[in-house]
Motif scaffolding. Structure first.
Motif, PDB file in Angstrom:
ATOM      1  N   TYR A   1      24.161  35.781 117.659  1.00 37.09           N
ATOM      2  CA  TYR A   1      22.977  36.622 117.924  1.00 37.09           C
ATOM      3  C   TYR A   1      23.346  37.844 118.744  1.00 37.09           C
ATOM      4  CZ  TYR A   1      19.793  33.182 115.920  1.00 37.09           C
ATOM      5  OH  TYR A   1      19.125  32.363 115.044  1.00 37.09           O
TER       6      TYR A   1
ATOM      7  N   THR B   1      22.062  46.561 117.063  1.00 38.82           N
ATOM      8  CA  THR B   1      20.655  46.989 117.079  1.00 38.82           C
ATOM      9  C   THR B   1      20.448  47.908 118.277  1.00 38.82           C
ATOM     10  OG1 THR B   1      20.195  44.741 116.275  1.00 38.82           O
ATOM     11  CG2 THR B   1      18.276  46.090 116.826  1.00 38.82           C
TER      12      THR B   1
ATOM     13  N   LEU C   1      24.622  40.544 116.572  1.00 34.69           N
ATOM     14  CA  LEU C   1      23.504  41.233 115.921  1.00 34.69           C
ATOM     15  C   LEU C   1      22.834  42.207 116.881  1.00 34.69           C
ATOM     16  CD1 LEU C   1      21.228  38.909 113.721  1.00 34.69           C
ATOM     17  CD2 LEU C   1      22.614  40.846 113.013  1.00 34.69           C
ATOM     18  N   ALA C   2      22.664  41.747 118.134  1.00 36.66           N
ATOM     19  CA  ALA C   2      22.029  42.596 119.152  1.00 36.66           C
ATOM     20  C   ALA C   2      22.850  43.864 119.366  1.00 36.66           C
ATOM     21  CB  ALA C   2      21.886  41.827 120.464  1.00 36.66           C
TER      22      ALA C   2
ATOM     23  N   PHE D   1      13.724  36.852 118.117  1.00 38.96           N
ATOM     24  CA  PHE D   1      13.714  38.270 117.738  1.00 38.96           C
ATOM     25  C   PHE D   1      14.364  38.457 116.365  1.00 38.96           C
ATOM     26  CE2 PHE D   1      15.164  42.605 117.457  1.00 38.96           C
ATOM     27  CZ  PHE D   1      14.093  43.327 117.973  1.00 38.96           C
ATOM     28  N   PHE D   2      15.426  37.707 116.111  1.00 36.45           N
ATOM     29  CA  PHE D   2      16.127  37.823 114.830  1.00 36.45           C
ATOM     30  C   PHE D   2      15.672  36.747 113.836  1.00 36.45           C
ATOM     31  CE2 PHE D   2      19.162  40.022 117.717  1.00 36.45           C
ATOM     32  CZ  PHE D   2      19.124  41.264 117.087  1.00 36.45           C
ATOM     33  N   ASP D   3      14.455  36.246 114.068  1.00 33.90           N
ATOM     34  CA  ASP D   3      13.808  35.321 113.131  1.00 33.90           C
ATOM     35  C   ASP D   3      14.659  34.076 112.863  1.00 33.90           C
ATOM     36  OD1 ASP D   3      11.519  34.769 111.796  1.00 33.90           O
ATOM     37  OD2 ASP D   3      12.138  35.682 109.906  1.00 33.90           O
ATOM     38  N   TYR D   4      15.331  33.596 113.911  1.00 34.45           N
ATOM     39  CA  TYR D   4      16.123  32.355 113.841  1.00 34.45           C
ATOM     40  C   TYR D   4      17.126  32.381 112.681  1.00 34.45           C
ATOM     41  CZ  TYR D   4      12.270  30.959 116.866  1.00 34.45           C
ATOM     42  OH  TYR D   4      11.335  30.907 117.873  1.00 34.45           O
ATOM     43  N   LYS D   5      17.672  33.540 112.437  1.00 33.02           N
ATOM     44  CA  LYS D   5      18.569  33.756 111.296  1.00 33.02           C
ATOM     45  C   LYS D   5      19.739  32.770 111.240  1.00 33.02           C
ATOM     46  CE  LYS D   5      21.306  37.395 109.133  1.00 33.02           C
ATOM     47  NZ  LYS D   5      21.519  38.823 108.982  1.00 33.02           N
TER      48      LYS D   5
ATOM     49  N   ILE E   1      16.166  35.569 122.136  1.00 30.29           N
ATOM     50  CA  ILE E   1      16.934  36.417 121.224  1.00 30.29           C
ATOM     51  C   ILE E   1      16.929  35.851 119.803  1.00 30.29           C
ATOM     52  CG2 ILE E   1      19.171  35.332 121.802  1.00 30.29           C
ATOM     53  CD1 ILE E   1      20.419  38.181 121.546  1.00 30.29           C
ATOM     54  N   ASP E   2      16.929  34.513 119.669  1.00 26.10           N
ATOM     55  CA  ASP E   2      16.925  33.934 118.316  1.00 26.10           C
ATOM     56  C   ASP E   2      15.591  34.196 117.611  1.00 26.10           C
ATOM     57  OD1 ASP E   2      15.677  32.226 120.124  1.00 26.10           O
ATOM     58  OD2 ASP E   2      16.439  30.379 119.228  1.00 26.10           O
TER      59      ASP E   2
END
Length: 373
Positions: free
Chosen positions: A331, A338, A334-335, A242-246, A239-240
């Motif tokens: 994360y 989305t 954020l998911a 997918f969100f570009d390790y934001k 999952i990290d």
């Protein structure tokens, strides 16, 4: 967003159990799916390969066990299961002990013959330690089974597995440790247990029958292209990532397998042997043929070496400590924002799932996704 501009209804990233179950259920309901996987085979970590006529578990031992009758019936649609019972053996510097901890273990350790005698020894070993609320794994383990078992059968194995001292590991990791005062070597308490006859590929092939699948494809190599292929994405990777390790990187433990084909019909007499001392670099040896009661002339073993994780390594175990769990929560938020992506499986949910739990999670997400169909 107009659905007609997409070639597929669902792009499923990852063909492990979560992705395969979701794809199967969506396909049954008439939705068009594409499954992609970055490995050169389908099935994720349950993948098996045939060596000398033996189904070798490519990514470590996979033993199916559950108390959930519906999940058991679900997997039995795709394969018949044998009656394999997991009864691992612990090897501590050449001394052999039955697992899980039971009267056979206690007899071997202390020559006690009754449950009362065994309980008394454990009581004597723990009574002066004043462990009411265990603060870490070491205290939790000693509270459950005393100091002898902790030193011989838990400490070395666990510290190799996690790459850190037991005092630095959370107590909950070992809370479900089976301790029995009966002569019972069955590791799991579950009603249903076994190995699919013919290996796990039968289940994956059954789930993905009639569904378009592509291997050797990394979603992140051409993310913009893949995101244009389907109305929705089912994502089973990290999952990290997918969100570009934001918010930063989640931590994992990795594994390395050393496989050998041996010119003997029976190497260790058991499918799983744990090496619980601190010196042996691997945690266990798997002898694959015993999962299916194999009678082949040769045998295949895998030594399992725990390894620290980095971005190029395979992530196997989430490190569910406070730091990582609070990072995962960020994360997860954020998911939740989305809606065109469904996150599922061990990596996307950052949970140490057994196989039946992954399937249950997939079926829960399926129910939610298709509740109006």
């Amino acid at each position: 967003m107009n659905n007609h501009s997409f070639k597929y209804d669902y792009l499923i990233v990852g063909s492990g159990l979560f992705g395969a179950v979701f794809a199967h259920e969506a396909n049954l309901r008439g939705f068009k799916c594409l499954v992609i996987d970055k490995r050169n085979h389908l099935g994720g970590n349950v993948h098996c390969k045939s060596v000398e006529g033996i189904n070798v578990h490519s990514y470590g031992a996979h033993i199916f066990h559950t108390n959930d009758k519906e999940i058991w019936q679900y997997v039995n649609q795709f394969a018949s299961f044998n009656n394999y019972i997991n009864s691992p053996v612990a090897n501590y510097n050449g001394e052999l002990y039955n697992l899980p901890f039971n009267m056979n273990t206690f007899y071997e350790l202390w020559k006690v013959r009754t449950p009362k005698e065994a309980q008394e020894i454990i009581r004597q070993q723990t009574e002066n330690l004043n462990i009411d609320e265990p603060a870490n794994l070491e205290e939790q383990a000693i509270k459950l089974v005393g100091t002898d078992i902790y030193e011989k059968l838990i400490k070395g194995y666990t510290e190799k597995q996690w790459g850190r001292p037991c005092k630095e590991l959370p107590a909950f990791i070992i809370k479900r440790l089976p301790v029995r005062f009966t002569f019972d070597n069955n590791y799991f308490n579950d009603t249903f247990q076994g190995i699919p006859i013919g290996g796990y590929n039968k289940i994956i092939d059954g789930l993905l029958k009639d569904i378009e699948c592509k291997t050797d494809i990394n979603f992140f190599d051409d993310r913009a292209y893949w995101e244009q292929q389907a109305n929705k994405i089912v994502f089973t990777g990290k999952i990290d990532e997918f969100f570009d390790y934001k918010f930063g990187e989640l931590e994992y433990r990795s594994l390395r397998f050393e496989e050998a084909t041996l010119n003997t019909s029976n190497y260790q007499g058991v499918a799983v042997m744990n090496y619980t001392d601190a010196i042996t670099p691997f945690t266990r040896i798997i002898e694959h043929k015993h999962f299916e009661f194999g009678q082949q002339d040769k045998t295949v073993i895998s030594r399992e070496y725990p390894a620290s994780w980095h971005k190029k390594a395979e992530p196997y175990y989430p490190v569910n400590n406070e730091k990582n769990d609070s990072l995962y929560k960020q994360y997860k938020e954020l998911a939740n924002q989305t809606p065109q992506v469904i996150f599922g499986g061990r990596l996307a949910e950052y949970r140490y799932y057994d196989m039946h739990q992954v399937i249950a999670s997939a079926l829960t997400k399926v129910k939610k996704e298709f509740q109006n169909d």
